[in-house]
Motif scaffolding. Structure first.
Motif, PDB file in Angstrom:
ATOM      1  N   MET A  19     -45.413  82.207 -41.489  1.00 50.80           N
ATOM      2  CA  MET A  19     -44.764  80.898 -41.658  1.00 50.80           C
ATOM      3  C   MET A  19     -44.083  80.486 -40.359  1.00 50.80           C
ATOM      4  N   VAL A  20     -44.281  79.233 -39.948  1.00 49.55           N
ATOM      5  CA  VAL A  20     -43.598  78.699 -38.773  1.00 49.55           C
ATOM      6  C   VAL A  20     -42.113  78.584 -39.100  1.00 49.55           C
ATOM      7  N   SER A  21     -41.257  78.998 -38.163  1.00 48.59           N
ATOM      8  CA  SER A  21     -39.819  78.954 -38.434  1.00 48.59           C
ATOM      9  C   SER A  21     -39.092  78.363 -37.244  1.00 48.59           C
ATOM     10  N   GLY A  22     -37.762  78.188 -37.390  1.00 44.47           N
ATOM     11  CA  GLY A  22     -36.941  77.683 -36.312  1.00 44.47           C
ATOM     12  C   GLY A  22     -37.257  76.247 -35.949  1.00 44.47           C
ATOM     13  N   GLU A  23     -37.005  75.883 -34.704  1.00 42.38           N
ATOM     14  CA  GLU A  23     -37.219  74.507 -34.266  1.00 42.38           C
ATOM     15  C   GLU A  23     -38.677  74.080 -34.423  1.00 42.38           C
ATOM     16  N   GLU A  24     -39.601  75.039 -34.247  1.00 44.03           N
ATOM     17  CA  GLU A  24     -41.019  74.716 -34.435  1.00 44.03           C
ATOM     18  C   GLU A  24     -41.291  74.235 -35.866  1.00 44.03           C
ATOM     19  N   ALA A  25     -40.550  74.790 -36.840  1.00 41.71           N
ATOM     20  CA  ALA A  25     -40.710  74.360 -38.224  1.00 41.71           C
ATOM     21  C   ALA A  25     -40.262  72.917 -38.402  1.00 41.71           C
ATOM     22  N   TYR A  26     -39.172  72.557 -37.719  1.00 42.92           N
ATOM     23  CA  TYR A  26     -38.687  71.168 -37.777  1.00 42.92           C
ATOM     24  C   TYR A  26     -39.715  70.219 -37.160  1.00 42.92           C
ATOM     25  N   LEU A  27     -40.246  70.578 -35.998  1.00 40.85           N
ATOM     26  CA  LEU A  27     -41.222  69.712 -35.325  1.00 40.85           C
ATOM     27  C   LEU A  27     -42.511  69.624 -36.136  1.00 40.85           C
ATOM     28  N   SER A  28     -42.873  70.725 -36.788  1.00 39.05           N
ATOM     29  CA  SER A  28     -44.054  70.726 -37.658  1.00 39.05           C
ATOM     30  C   SER A  28     -43.860  69.749 -38.822  1.00 39.05           C
ATOM     31  N   LEU A  29     -42.656  69.702 -39.367  1.00 41.62           N
ATOM     32  CA  LEU A  29     -42.356  68.748 -40.436  1.00 41.62           C
ATOM     33  C   LEU A  29     -42.511  67.317 -39.930  1.00 41.62           C
TER      34      LEU A  29
ATOM     35  N   GLN B  55     -40.005  73.018 -47.070  1.00 48.84           N
ATOM     36  CA  GLN B  55     -39.020  74.065 -46.794  1.00 48.84           C
ATOM     37  C   GLN B  55     -39.156  74.577 -45.361  1.00 48.84           C
ATOM     38  N   MET B  56     -38.005  74.796 -44.720  1.00 45.83           N
ATOM     39  CA  MET B  56     -37.949  75.371 -43.371  1.00 45.83           C
ATOM     40  C   MET B  56     -37.012  76.573 -43.394  1.00 45.83           C
ATOM     41  N   ARG B  57     -37.273  77.542 -42.505  1.00 42.70           N
ATOM     42  CA  ARG B  57     -36.446  78.743 -42.430  1.00 42.70           C
ATOM     43  C   ARG B  57     -35.977  78.953 -40.994  1.00 42.70           C
ATOM     44  N   PHE B  58     -34.712  79.379 -40.861  1.00 44.35           N
ATOM     45  CA  PHE B  58     -34.106  79.605 -39.557  1.00 44.35           C
ATOM     46  C   PHE B  58     -33.426  80.971 -39.561  1.00 44.35           C
ATOM     47  N   ASP B  59     -33.879  81.880 -38.697  1.00 44.09           N
ATOM     48  CA  ASP B  59     -33.270  83.202 -38.564  1.00 44.09           C
ATOM     49  C   ASP B  59     -32.047  83.060 -37.663  1.00 44.09           C
ATOM     50  N   LEU B  60     -30.868  83.182 -38.236  1.00 42.10           N
ATOM     51  CA  LEU B  60     -29.632  82.951 -37.490  1.00 42.10           C
ATOM     52  C   LEU B  60     -29.330  84.066 -36.497  1.00 42.10           C
TER      53      LEU B  60
END
Length: 318
Positions: free
Chosen positions: A1-11, A37-42
């Protein structure tokens, strides 16, 4: 799954390619999708977007405003935070006390009519000055109703009692970490008609595993270009604060969206953002001398190594 800022840009990309054209209450128009849904590893850094500058100070002062249980924009203005002005201003210009030039549909008109925009700016500056200098005016027209801070800290029951959801969820995390009830809700159906803006980020839940605190937010309505970058950073910061108070490390921030939309007058800005390369995430540092989430002030946060691309301006839909 794409995560982090890349997940936001993918959206953003997905909405541009697959979104449905829809009308909305602001008469601006959107393209939107439902359910994402997006996920961000803090642990990989603080998730403040780098493809455009996001003002961390505004994120932090708004979150502290929520945490304090405040619902009046005076605190925000005292901290040079203008992100809630339009909703309070709208209440004033629709009131019987307002005697200035016609401000109906000011959000759309200010974008299309330069002469009107000058009038609007003048009226808004007068309004802000009155909020800051006239306590009675601030109590009347700086108030936004039973918005986030009220629901988080003083939820009113039918028995006339109040519930401090934020304090209770922190106690629950400390005392019963495996509970599935670490929930705070901002959506109070009885109060919705009395809010300047019904809550967009409606409910959040915490989860503890391996000594790490994760947070999932359900957001019913998501302004993907302007609002969502703030929401990501705000709930990441909240997770850091509660983890700090409870003696936990941070885990993930999981962002679940209902109606995820790009306003029609933000499309060019989104495309500009998508053309930029993602940079390294900054690091967040908290004042370790502060033990309680309720004791933190703006000067207790430090963000290091934030080197984003320039900000991209866009009009807010009111």
């Amino acid at each position: 799954m794409v995560s982090g800022e890349e997940a936001y840009l993918s959206l953003c990309n997905y909405i541009l390619k697959n979104g449905n054209k829809k009308e909305d209450r602001t008469n601006t128009g959107t393209i939107s999708v439902f359910g994402h849904q997006m996920r961000f590893d803090l642990n990989k850094g603080f998730p403040l977007l780098t493809t455009k500058k996001v003002p961390f100070r505004l994120v932090a002062s708004e979150l502290l405003w929520f945490i304090k249980g405040d619902t009046n924009i005076r605190y925000l203005l005292e901290n040079n935070n203008n992100i809630w002005n339009e909703w309070a201003f709208e209440r004033w210009v629709k009131s019987a006390d307002y005697t200035g030039p016609d401000m109906s549909d000011f959000g759309n008109r200010a974008q299309k009519d330069p002469a009107f925009k000058e009038l609007y700016i003048t009226q808004m500056e007068y309004f802000k000055e009155k909020i800051l200098t006239d306590e009675s005016f601030a109590k009347l027209y700086g108030e936004l109703g039973a918005v986030y801070g009220k629901q988080w800290r003083k939820w009113e029951t039918t028995r006339g009692e109040t519930i401090d959801q934020l304090k209770e969820v922190i106690a629950s995390i400390r005392n019963n970490p495996d509970s599935r009830r670490h929930i705070v809700s901002a959506w109070n159906p009885e109060d919705v008609p009395h809010m300047a803006l019904p809550p967009c980020h409606t409910l959040f839940q915490f989860y503890i595993a391996d000594g790490k605190l994760s947070c999932q937010l359900y957001q019913r309505s998501a302004d993907v270009f302007l609002g969502v970058p703030f929401n990501i950073a705000s709930y990441a910061l909240l997770t850091h604060l509660i983890a700090h108070e409870c003696g936990l490390e941070v885990g993930e921030f999981v962002h679940t969206l209902g109606d995820a939309h790009i306003y029609s007058n933000h499309i060019a800005q989104v495309k500009t953002q998508l053309s930029r390369e993602v940079k390294s995430q900054p690091q967040l540092f908290l004042n370790k001398e502060k033990k309680s989430i309720f004791d933190f002030e703006l000067e207790d946060f430090e963000l290091k190594n934030y080197n984003p691309h320039p900000a991209i301006k866009a009009p807010i839909a009111v």
